[in-house]
Design an enzyme around this catalytic site. Structure first.
Site, PDB file in Angstrom:
ATOM      1  N   HIS A   7      50.780  10.316   1.640  1.00  0.00           N
ATOM      2  CA  HIS A   7      50.266  11.648   1.845  1.00  0.00           C
ATOM      3  C   HIS A   7      49.267  11.743   2.706  1.00  0.00           C
ATOM      4  O   HIS A   7      48.068  11.222   2.611  1.00  0.00           O
ATOM      5  CB  HIS A   7      50.097  12.295   0.351  1.00  0.00           C
ATOM      6  CG  HIS A   7      49.552  13.660   0.472  1.00  0.00           C
ATOM      7  ND1 HIS A   7      48.210  14.241  -0.128  1.00  0.00           N
ATOM      8  CD2 HIS A   7      50.163  14.791   0.582  1.00  0.00           C
ATOM      9  CE1 HIS A   7      48.380  15.473  -0.173  1.00  0.00           C
ATOM     10  NE2 HIS A   7      49.380  15.697   0.549  1.00  0.00           N
ATOM     11  N   ARG A   8      49.374  12.307   3.864  1.00  0.00           N
ATOM     12  CA  ARG A   8      48.125  12.373   4.948  1.00  0.00           C
ATOM     13  C   ARG A   8      47.923  11.205   5.289  1.00  0.00           C
ATOM     14  O   ARG A   8      46.627  10.750   5.441  1.00  0.00           O
ATOM     15  CB  ARG A   8      47.265  13.296   4.491  1.00  0.00           C
ATOM     16  CG  ARG A   8      47.423  14.918   3.967  1.00  0.00           C
ATOM     17  CD  ARG A   8      46.275  15.517   3.364  1.00  0.00           C
ATOM     18  NE  ARG A   8      46.515  16.524   2.521  1.00  0.00           N
ATOM     19  CZ  ARG A   8      45.935  17.546   1.954  1.00  0.00           C
ATOM     20  NH1 ARG A   8      44.585  17.150   1.811  1.00  0.00           N
ATOM     21  NH2 ARG A   8      46.232  18.300   1.011  1.00  0.00           N
ATOM     22  N   GLU A  34      53.297  11.532   5.573  1.00  0.00           N
ATOM     23  CA  GLU A  34      53.170  12.851   5.385  1.00  0.00           C
ATOM     24  C   GLU A  34      52.341  13.243   6.331  1.00  0.00           C
ATOM     25  O   GLU A  34      51.011  12.873   6.010  1.00  0.00           O
ATOM     26  CB  GLU A  34      53.466  13.423   4.145  1.00  0.00           C
ATOM     27  CG  GLU A  34      53.602  14.835   3.853  1.00  0.00           C
ATOM     28  CD  GLU A  34      52.167  15.552   3.914  1.00  0.00           C
ATOM     29  OE1 GLU A  34      52.238  16.949   4.004  1.00  0.00           O
ATOM     30  OE2 GLU A  34      50.952  14.852   4.021  1.00  0.00           O
ATOM     31  N   ASP A  36      50.206  17.078   8.673  1.00  0.00           N
ATOM     32  CA  ASP A  36      50.224  18.526   8.638  1.00  0.00           C
ATOM     33  C   ASP A  36      49.952  18.878  10.142  1.00  0.00           C
ATOM     34  O   ASP A  36      48.805  18.184  10.742  1.00  0.00           O
ATOM     35  CB  ASP A  36      49.086  19.022   7.779  1.00  0.00           C
ATOM     36  CG  ASP A  36      49.081  18.451   6.385  1.00  0.00           C
ATOM     37  OD1 ASP A  36      49.983  18.910   5.516  1.00  0.00           O
ATOM     38  OD2 ASP A  36      48.318  17.716   5.997  1.00  0.00           O
ATOM     39  N   HIS A  49      44.876  19.264   8.157  1.00  0.00           N
ATOM     40  CA  HIS A  49      45.480  19.917   6.953  1.00  0.00           C
ATOM     41  C   HIS A  49      45.059  21.119   6.680  1.00  0.00           C
ATOM     42  O   HIS A  49      45.763  22.042   6.720  1.00  0.00           O
ATOM     43  CB  HIS A  49      45.216  19.146   5.672  1.00  0.00           C
ATOM     44  CG  HIS A  49      45.718  20.032   4.388  1.00  0.00           C
ATOM     45  ND1 HIS A  49      44.884  20.983   3.724  1.00  0.00           N
ATOM     46  CD2 HIS A  49      46.978  19.931   3.716  1.00  0.00           C
ATOM     47  CE1 HIS A  49      45.640  21.490   2.505  1.00  0.00           C
ATOM     48  NE2 HIS A  49      46.975  20.795   2.727  1.00  0.00           N
ATOM     49  N   GLU A 110      54.443  18.710   7.891  1.00  0.00           N
ATOM     50  CA  GLU A 110      54.328  20.020   7.154  1.00  0.00           C
ATOM     51  C   GLU A 110      53.737  21.032   8.217  1.00  0.00           C
ATOM     52  O   GLU A 110      52.763  20.988   8.865  1.00  0.00           O
ATOM     53  CB  GLU A 110      53.362  19.806   6.212  1.00  0.00           C
ATOM     54  CG  GLU A 110      53.271  21.263   5.386  1.00  0.00           C
ATOM     55  CD  GLU A 110      52.353  21.277   4.171  1.00  0.00           C
ATOM     56  OE1 GLU A 110      51.961  22.333   3.655  1.00  0.00           O
ATOM     57  OE2 GLU A 110      52.065  20.118   3.786  1.00  0.00           O
ATOM     58  N   LYS A 112      51.628  23.938   8.951  1.00  0.00           N
ATOM     59  CA  LYS A 112      50.661  24.661   8.426  1.00  0.00           C
ATOM     60  C   LYS A 112      50.399  26.234   8.820  1.00  0.00           C
ATOM     61  O   LYS A 112      49.640  26.789   9.571  1.00  0.00           O
ATOM     62  CB  LYS A 112      49.262  23.977   8.549  1.00  0.00           C
ATOM     63  CG  LYS A 112      49.347  22.579   7.724  1.00  0.00           C
ATOM     64  CD  LYS A 112      49.286  22.574   6.248  1.00  0.00           C
ATOM     65  CE  LYS A 112      48.223  23.368   5.568  1.00  0.00           C
ATOM     66  NZ  LYS A 112      48.354  23.363   4.003  1.00  0.00           N
ATOM     67  N   ASP A 230      49.045   9.902  -2.452  1.00  0.00           N
ATOM     68  CA  ASP A 230      47.577   9.280  -1.787  1.00  0.00           C
ATOM     69  C   ASP A 230      47.578   7.764  -1.585  1.00  0.00           C
ATOM     70  O   ASP A 230      46.722   7.437  -0.874  1.00  0.00           O
ATOM     71  CB  ASP A 230      46.520   9.988  -2.214  1.00  0.00           C
ATOM     72  CG  ASP A 230      46.472  11.385  -2.027  1.00  0.00           C
ATOM     73  OD1 ASP A 230      47.046  12.071  -1.079  1.00  0.00           O
ATOM     74  OD2 ASP A 230      45.832  12.187  -3.057  1.00  0.00           O
TER      75      ASP A 230
END
Length: 242
Positions: A7-8, A34, A36, A49, A110, A112, A230
């Site tokens: 995640h990120r 992943e 953003d 993000h 993702e 945004k 994470d």
């Protein structure tokens, strides 16, 4: 096998949405990352993000009000709790895609654009995916479901997945209505029944953000399609032990 998405990047141990975080995800053996994306004032796709730079950098203001050259001057890991990393810049999606040439990671992008209406974001992302020939390595997700449908219409070969955080009735039916092959629910609204029924109906389930051991164990034990965490290294070690 349940796939593990960082995640990120490895955001629990490294500054989120930085190249350090993505490289750490690769190092520990994550299946994917992943990230953003948003647009700068001059129309460049950047990986961050929040709609503003305030939380994660030494700058202030909205991404949409920065030119890329000025955004790149900011210290992207300025507020990260550990200070032993080299100064990190906000990456462009182009930079991440260049780095991906040397690995086989899946990339969940993702969009945004639920708060900011970034005109042309979908087209620019799709064009970059096409340039790198990554249509089989990318999943596009968003809380803006109109946006992911627009992406599917631009290029039906690219997988899309709706993000959502509240209960959704028969989400596999909804996903199919969008032309999506997966759903990305908050793990709190992804019950065992929802996950199993979705998968039975050909819809992959990739809950976010799964960090606690009991959450990871539950999803691994029911064979969930993937998880977004994470802490990919911890998740990988737990998966190996099962």
């Amino acid at each position: 096998m349940t796939l593990i998405f960082a995640h990120r990047g490895s955001a629990g141990t490294h500054p989120e949405n930085t190249m350090d975080a993505f490289m750490e995800a690769e190092r520990v053996g994550a299946d994917g990352i992943e990230l953003d994306v948003q647009l700068t004032k001059d129309g460049e796709i950047v990986v961050i993000h929040d709609e503003t730079v305030d939380r994660t950098t030494n700058g202030k203001g909205y991404i949409k009000d920065y030119h890329l050259r000025d955004l790149r001057k900011l210290h992207a890991n300025y507020t990260f709790k550990k200070k032993f990393f080299n100064k990190q810049r906000i990456p462009t999606l182009n930079e991440v895609f260049d780095w991906m040439k040397d690995n086989s990671l899946i990339c969940n992008i993702e969009l945004k654009n639920s708060i900011m209406d970034y005109q042309g974001l979908e087209e620019k992302v799709i064009q970059l995916i096409s340039k790198y020939d990554y249509s089989n390595r990318v999943v596009i997700s968003s809380f803006n479901h109109y946006s992911i449908v627009a992406c599917r219409r631009l290029d039906p070969s690219i997988e899309i997945a709706p993000l959502y955080s509240t209960g959704l009735y028969m989400p596999w039916v909804y996903a199919k209505s969008l032309g999506a092959k997966a759903i990305h629910p908050n793990q709190k609204v992804a019950s065992d029944e929802i996950i199993s029924e979705s998968m039975k109906n050909g819809i992959a389930v990739r809950p976010y953000t799964v960090n606690k051991e009991n959450q990871l164990n539950r999803l691994f034990n029911i064979g969930c399609s993937a998880i977004v965490t994470d802490y990919p290294e911890k998740a990988i070690n737990m998966r190996a032990d099962l």
